[in-house]
Scaffold this active site. Structure first.
Site, PDB file in Angstrom:
ATOM      1  N   HIS A  28       0.950  -1.171   0.119  1.00  0.00           N
ATOM      2  CA  HIS A  28      -0.051   0.023   0.061  1.00  0.00           C
ATOM      3  C   HIS A  28       0.906   1.264  -0.064  1.00  0.00           C
ATOM      4  CE1 HIS A  28      -3.063  -2.579   2.216  1.00  0.00           C
ATOM      5  NE2 HIS A  28      -3.711  -2.558   1.010  1.00  0.00           N
ATOM      6  N   LYS A  52     -17.266  -6.542   5.993  1.00  0.00           N
ATOM      7  CA  LYS A  52     -15.780  -7.311   6.266  1.00  0.00           C
ATOM      8  C   LYS A  52     -16.005  -7.403   7.825  1.00  0.00           C
ATOM      9  CE  LYS A  52     -13.220  -6.715   1.993  1.00  0.00           C
ATOM     10  NZ  LYS A  52     -12.065  -6.612   1.598  1.00  0.00           N
ATOM     11  N   ARG A 101      -2.209  -6.423  -8.191  1.00  0.00           N
ATOM     12  CA  ARG A 101      -0.938  -7.117  -8.235  1.00  0.00           C
ATOM     13  C   ARG A 101      -1.068  -8.296  -9.067  1.00  0.00           C
ATOM     14  NH1 ARG A 101      -3.075  -7.850  -2.189  1.00  0.00           N
ATOM     15  NH2 ARG A 101      -4.818  -7.281  -3.381  1.00  0.00           N
ATOM     16  N   SER A 139      -2.634  -7.711   2.925  1.00  0.00           N
ATOM     17  CA  SER A 139      -3.138  -7.435   4.501  1.00  0.00           C
ATOM     18  C   SER A 139      -3.497  -8.751   5.226  1.00  0.00           C
ATOM     19  CB  SER A 139      -4.296  -6.588   4.774  1.00  0.00           C
ATOM     20  OG  SER A 139      -4.145  -5.454   4.077  1.00  0.00           O
TER      21      SER A 139
HETATM   22  P1  ADP Z   1      -9.962  -3.553  -0.735  1.00  0.00           P
HETATM   23  O1  ADP Z   1     -10.732  -4.433   0.461  1.00  0.00           O
HETATM   24  O2  ADP Z   1     -10.493  -2.300  -1.353  1.00  0.00           O
HETATM   25  O3  ADP Z   1      -9.319  -4.258  -1.782  1.00  0.00           O
HETATM   26  P2  ADP Z   1      -7.194  -3.496   0.372  1.00  0.00           P
HETATM   27  O4  ADP Z   1      -6.680  -2.825   1.651  1.00  0.00           O
HETATM   28  O5  ADP Z   1      -6.990  -5.005   0.365  1.00  0.00           O
HETATM   29  O6  ADP Z   1      -8.576  -2.989   0.354  1.00  0.00           O
HETATM   30  O7  ADP Z   1      -6.551  -2.628  -0.800  1.00  0.00           O
HETATM   31  C1  ADP Z   1      -6.535  -1.564  -1.190  1.00  0.00           C
HETATM   32  C2  ADP Z   1      -5.743  -1.359  -2.493  1.00  0.00           C
HETATM   33  O8  ADP Z   1      -4.495  -1.710  -2.637  1.00  0.00           O
HETATM   34  C3  ADP Z   1      -6.431  -2.384  -3.900  1.00  0.00           C
HETATM   35  O9  ADP Z   1      -6.611  -1.560  -4.856  1.00  0.00           O
HETATM   36  C4  ADP Z   1      -5.479  -3.445  -3.772  1.00  0.00           C
HETATM   37  O10 ADP Z   1      -5.368  -4.125  -5.088  1.00  0.00           O
HETATM   38  C5  ADP Z   1      -4.146  -2.624  -3.488  1.00  0.00           C
HETATM   39  N1  ADP Z   1      -3.037  -3.440  -2.976  1.00  0.00           N
HETATM   40  C6  ADP Z   1      -3.103  -4.085  -1.901  1.00  0.00           C
HETATM   41  N2  ADP Z   1      -1.902  -4.792  -1.834  1.00  0.00           N
HETATM   42  C7  ADP Z   1      -1.156  -4.099  -2.629  1.00  0.00           C
HETATM   43  C8  ADP Z   1       0.118  -4.703  -3.036  1.00  0.00           C
HETATM   44  N3  ADP Z   1       0.974  -5.505  -2.362  1.00  0.00           N
HETATM   45  N4  ADP Z   1       0.758  -3.798  -3.891  1.00  0.00           N
HETATM   46  C9  ADP Z   1       0.109  -2.991  -4.836  1.00  0.00           C
HETATM   47  N5  ADP Z   1      -1.294  -2.985  -4.373  1.00  0.00           N
HETATM   48  C10 ADP Z   1      -1.978  -3.460  -3.248  1.00  0.00           C
END
Ligand code: ADP
Length: 173
Positions: A28, A52, A101, A139
């Site tokens: 992130h 969630k 990703r 996460s």
């Molecule tokens: P959501 O529940 O909206 O998917 P996340 O916190 O899991 O929330 O992810 C938020 C954004 O960050 C999404 O666009 C996700 O694809 C991106 N993201 C999560 N992990 C990574 C990573 N390791 N590298 C790049 N983008 C990421």
């Protein structure tokens, strides 16, 4: 729902990076740093999603994001519970940032971006490719590892590592 240009000539370019951030990872943070360079202002917006079952409260997630982005002056941390496009309009933002990703991310993100476009044609989604170093990082994986008291210092910033330790009552990350 709504349409039309959202930004007049000369107005700041504002992007929103929405997500759960439960908790924020280096993946992130990499997207935040890169996106912040492309816009006058980047709002990282924590989704208060009741469907969630999060580990961290919205307040905790906001607090952690503030801590790990405090060196980035044009980054603001906020939260929202409304439709993303409505939240964006309320903040005067024109662009939504999402990280990609994998092909699996892409399929889901394409569906979301298309839905948002359907709701509001004035809003663009910009996809940013993950830094390959973090392409496997999520996460949920971080939480799984921390739960078993294995080290997460290569995956999350120190403030998040400490917060995970406190949550799971473990002595080391
Ligand atoms: P959501 O529940 O909206 O998917 P996340 O916190 O899991 O929330 O992810 C938020 C954004 O960050 C999404 O666009 C996700 O694809 C991106 N993201 C999560 N992990 C990574 C990573 N390791 N590298 C790049 N983008 C990421």
């Amino acid at each position: 729902m709504t349409s039309g240009k959202i930004r007049q000539e000369g107005e700041p370019r504002i992007a929103v990076y929405p997500g759960s951030f439960d908790p924020a990872t280096f993946g992130h943070l990499d997207i935040i740093r890169r996106a912040a360079k492309q816009f006058d202002k980047l709002i990282v917006a924590v989704l208060n999603n009741t469907s969630k079952n999060p580990l961290f409260t919205v307040e905790e997630r906001v607090e952690l994001l503030r801590e790990v982005t405090k060196d980035l002056p044009n980054v603001e941390i906020d939260f929202f519970r409304d439709l993303l496009v409505r939240y964006m309009r309320s903040r005067g933002a024109q662009v939504s940032i999402r990280g990609i990703r994998s092909v699996t991310d892409f399929e889901y993100e394409l569906q979301m971006a298309s839905t948002n476009r359907q709701l509001d044609e004035g809003i663009e989604t910009i996809f940013m490719m993950t830094n390959p170093k973090y392409s496997y990082l999520s996460s949920s994986m971080v939480k799984e590892i921390a739960k078993f008291n294995a080290p997460v210092q290569d995956l999350v910033p120190p403030a998040v590592e400490s917060a995970l330790r406190r949550k799971f009552g473990t002595s080391q990350g």
